[in-house]
Design a protein around this motif. Structure first.
Motif, PDB file in Angstrom:
ATOM      1  N   SER A  64       0.830  -1.195   0.000  1.00  9.79           N
ATOM      2  CA  SER A  64       0.000   0.000   0.000  1.00  9.79           C
ATOM      3  C   SER A  64       0.870   1.253   0.000  1.00  9.79           C
ATOM      4  O   SER A  64       1.972   1.272   0.560  1.00  9.79           O
ATOM      5  CB  SER A  64      -0.903  -0.003   1.236  1.00  9.79           C
ATOM      6  N   ALA A  65       0.352   2.312  -0.605  1.00  8.65           N
ATOM      7  CA  ALA A  65       1.072   3.586  -0.620  1.00  8.65           C
ATOM      8  C   ALA A  65       1.290   4.114   0.791  1.00  8.65           C
ATOM      9  O   ALA A  65       2.192   4.911   1.032  1.00  8.65           O
ATOM     10  CB  ALA A  65       0.311   4.600  -1.461  1.00  8.65           C
ATOM     11  N   GLU A  66       0.450   3.678   1.716  1.00  5.69           N
ATOM     12  CA  GLU A  66       0.514   4.198   3.088  1.00  5.69           C
ATOM     13  C   GLU A  66       1.243   3.257   4.043  1.00  5.69           C
ATOM     14  O   GLU A  66       1.112   3.374   5.266  1.00  5.69           O
ATOM     15  CB  GLU A  66      -0.902   4.478   3.582  1.00  5.69           C
ATOM     16  N   THR A  67       2.031   2.357   3.492  1.00  9.67           N
ATOM     17  CA  THR A  67       2.760   1.388   4.311  1.00  9.67           C
ATOM     18  C   THR A  67       3.594   2.063   5.388  1.00  9.67           C
ATOM     19  O   THR A  67       3.697   1.570   6.512  1.00  9.67           O
ATOM     20  CB  THR A  67       3.648   0.514   3.407  1.00  9.67           C
ATOM     21  N   LEU A  68       4.184   3.199   5.071  1.00  4.98           N
ATOM     22  CA  LEU A  68       5.046   3.899   6.027  1.00  4.98           C
ATOM     23  C   LEU A  68       4.303   4.264   7.309  1.00  4.98           C
ATOM     24  O   LEU A  68       4.894   4.292   8.391  1.00  4.98           O
ATOM     25  CB  LEU A  68       5.640   5.158   5.389  1.00  4.98           C
TER      26      LEU A  68
END
Length: 206
Positions: free
Chosen positions: A80-84
């Motif tokens: 996901s783009a929001e993994t961070l």
């Protein structure tokens, strides 16, 4: 659901994510391809939903393995783009074992409607679902952060509030982030927060 060739701990993490995705979908918290879910394994590995899939129809292929920095361990896979925002929480507190992100109507609407930096929840019995809360006679603040497509920059903004968000946080026009030491606890806290946000929205309508 067991994946041939994978160890028991991995298969349990995948099962937890699949079941959580279905539960969140049943409640309308992960429409279309929205949301992301992750679970940390006892040895520190992280299982997280693959980018783009519908969380209500997950199978084992929809969950991938990443390292502590959020990098997929198998070439060609995409997290996901929001993994961070997930790995940030795991790095901050080793006791965190699961992170859930959903897009409910109450959370989305309130995050855009509230002009202040947070939404205050006070006087509700269900506040006791959050860590450190033992009575309804209290107030819990849910921070609001402006949405940003630069996730690294957003994580930097969130960082200053880490350790001070027992009920999770909201991204404006986006959704909630909630976590816990294990998946059942994270789900209970998510359900508690979503119920309370729905109550706040209902009272504002009245």
């Amino acid at each position: 659901m067991n994946v041939e060739g994978r160890d028991t701990a991995w298969n349990e993490a995948v099962r937890d994510i699949i079941e959580a995705g279905r539960r969140m979908d049943q409640r309308g918290w992960v429409p279309a391809t929205a949301g992301n879910l992750s679970r940390k394994l006892p040895d520190g590995r992280i299982a997280i939903t693959r980018s783009g899939g519908h969380k209500g129809f997950l199978n084992a292929d929809g969950v991938i393995e990443i390292d502590a920095e959020g990098r997929p361990l198998i070439e060609g896979q995409r997290a996901s783009a929001e993994t961070l925002l997930h790995t940030q929480l795991y790095a901050h507190d080793p006791k965190i074992g699961a992170v859930l992100h959903g897009h409910s109507i109450p959370g989305t609407v309130l995050s855009l409607d509230e002009p202040g930096p947070s939404i205050e929840l006070a006087g509700y019995e269900l506040l006791k679902v959050f860590e450190g809360q033992s009575t309804h006679e209290t107030s819990v603040s849910v921070p609001l952060f402006d949405n940003d497509q630069d996730i690294a920059r957003l994580a930097t903004v969130v960082a200053s509030s880490l350790g001070k968000m027992p009920a999770g946080y909201l991204i404006r026009g986006h959704g909630v982030y909630v976590w816990g030491p294990d998946m059942p606890t994270a789900l209970a806290r998510l359900e508690g927060l979503e119920f309370l946000l729905a109550c706040v929205l209902k009272r504002r309508k009245l």
